[in-house]
Design a protein around this motif. Structure first.
Motif, mmCIF file in Angstrom:
data_model
loop_
_atom_site.group_PDB
_atom_site.id
_atom_site.type_symbol
_atom_site.label_atom_id
_atom_site.label_comp_id
_atom_site.label_asym_id
_atom_site.label_seq_id
_atom_site.Cartn_x
_atom_site.Cartn_y
_atom_site.Cartn_z
ATOM 1 N N THR A 92 0.850 -1.184 0.000
ATOM 2 C CA THR A 92 0.000 0.000 0.000
ATOM 3 C C THR A 92 0.888 1.237 0.000
ATOM 4 O O THR A 92 1.985 1.231 0.562
ATOM 5 C CB THR A 92 -0.920 0.040 1.234
ATOM 6 O OG1 THR A 92 -0.118 -0.020 2.413
ATOM 7 C CG2 THR A 92 -1.905 -1.105 1.234
ATOM 8 N N PHE A 93 0.424 2.276 -0.649
ATOM 9 C CA PHE A 93 1.154 3.537 -0.708
ATOM 10 C C PHE A 93 0.276 4.626 -0.108
ATOM 11 O O PHE A 93 -0.934 4.661 -0.344
ATOM 12 C CB PHE A 93 1.487 3.899 -2.160
ATOM 13 C CG PHE A 93 2.460 2.946 -2.800
ATOM 14 C CD1 PHE A 93 3.819 3.077 -2.591
ATOM 15 C CD2 PHE A 93 2.014 1.910 -3.608
ATOM 16 C CE1 PHE A 93 4.718 2.198 -3.166
ATOM 17 C CE2 PHE A 93 2.892 1.037 -4.197
ATOM 18 C CZ PHE A 93 4.256 1.178 -3.974
ATOM 19 N N GLN A 94 0.901 5.496 0.633
ATOM 20 C CA GLN A 94 0.179 6.633 1.197
ATOM 21 C C GLN A 94 -0.195 7.587 0.078
ATOM 22 O O GLN A 94 0.445 7.620 -0.974
ATOM 23 C CB GLN A 94 1.047 7.357 2.232
ATOM 24 C CG GLN A 94 1.419 6.516 3.431
ATOM 25 C CD GLN A 94 0.193 6.122 4.253
ATOM 26 O OE1 GLN A 94 -0.756 6.871 4.361
ATOM 27 N NE2 GLN A 94 0.245 4.920 4.803
ATOM 28 N N SER A 95 -1.238 8.346 0.271
ATOM 29 C CA SER A 95 -1.712 9.261 -0.769
ATOM 30 C C SER A 95 -0.691 10.359 -1.078
ATOM 31 O O SER A 95 -0.670 10.884 -2.183
ATOM 32 C CB SER A 95 -3.043 9.877 -0.366
ATOM 33 O OG SER A 95 -2.882 10.613 0.837
ATOM 34 N N ASP A 96 0.192 10.690 -0.125
ATOM 35 C CA ASP A 96 1.178 11.739 -0.373
ATOM 36 C C ASP A 96 2.533 11.183 -0.819
ATOM 37 O O ASP A 96 3.508 11.912 -0.888
ATOM 38 C CB ASP A 96 1.345 12.600 0.883
ATOM 39 C CG ASP A 96 1.862 11.801 2.064
ATOM 40 O OD1 ASP A 96 1.812 10.547 2.007
ATOM 41 O OD2 ASP A 96 2.307 12.425 3.037
ATOM 42 N N PHE A 97 2.592 9.917 -1.151
ATOM 43 C CA PHE A 97 3.843 9.291 -1.581
ATOM 44 C C PHE A 97 4.209 9.784 -2.973
ATOM 45 O O PHE A 97 3.380 9.843 -3.878
ATOM 46 C CB PHE A 97 3.705 7.772 -1.616
ATOM 47 C CG PHE A 97 4.929 7.075 -2.138
ATOM 48 C CD1 PHE A 97 6.027 6.885 -1.312
ATOM 49 C CD2 PHE A 97 4.991 6.637 -3.446
ATOM 50 C CE1 PHE A 97 7.152 6.246 -1.788
ATOM 51 C CE2 PHE A 97 6.105 5.994 -3.926
ATOM 52 C CZ PHE A 97 7.199 5.804 -3.105
ATOM 53 N N SER A 98 5.479 10.136 -3.143
ATOM 54 C CA SER A 98 5.977 10.505 -4.468
ATOM 55 C C SER A 98 7.453 10.153 -4.543
ATOM 56 O O SER A 98 8.185 10.212 -3.558
ATOM 57 C CB SER A 98 5.759 11.992 -4.756
ATOM 58 O OG SER A 98 6.563 12.769 -3.895
ATOM 59 N N MET A 99 7.880 9.774 -5.712
ATOM 60 C CA MET A 99 9.270 9.397 -5.926
ATOM 61 C C MET A 99 9.625 9.765 -7.365
ATOM 62 O O MET A 99 8.877 9.463 -8.296
ATOM 63 C CB MET A 99 9.437 7.889 -5.715
ATOM 64 C CG MET A 99 10.819 7.372 -5.947
ATOM 65 S SD MET A 99 10.888 5.576 -5.761
ATOM 66 C CE MET A 99 11.556 5.443 -4.137
ATOM 67 N N THR A 100 10.759 10.405 -7.530
ATOM 68 C CA THR A 100 11.183 10.752 -8.883
ATOM 69 C C THR A 100 11.789 9.521 -9.554
ATOM 70 O O THR A 100 12.134 8.534 -8.891
ATOM 71 C CB THR A 100 12.249 11.867 -8.854
ATOM 72 O OG1 THR A 100 13.404 11.371 -8.196
ATOM 73 C CG2 THR A 100 11.719 13.112 -8.145
#
Length: 78
Positions: free
Chosen positions: A63-71
């Motif tokens: 599961t990923f949090q809604s604010d997860f981001s990765m370039t």
């Protein structure tokens, strides 16, 4: 569909492969009873099988949090 004995198949192997490539299905018979032991079918006639995950099937969850981001650079480790 043709039915061939193992002896016929061995004798005419190249011709049989050309027939299979042309779309012919061939059954291979063996023994005194001429029991069908194999089928030669064209590649185009095969249905793709669903791939299974093996021993780890249904064992994990991501599961990923809604604010997860990765370039892309972070993902690739560059």
């Amino acid at each position: 569909m043709k039915i061939m004995t193992v002896g016929d198949l061995k004798t005419r192997f190249s011709e049989v492969l050309q027939e299979v490539q042309a779309g012919e299905e061939i059954a291979v018979a063996f023994g005194k009873k001429k029991e069908i032991v194999a089928y030669l079918v064209p590649k185009s006639a095969r249905k793709p099988a669903k791939r299974t995950l093996g021993i780890l099937a249904n064992k994990g969850k991501v599961t990923f949090q809604s604010d997860f981001s990765m370039t892309e650079e972070e993902f690739l480790g560059v």
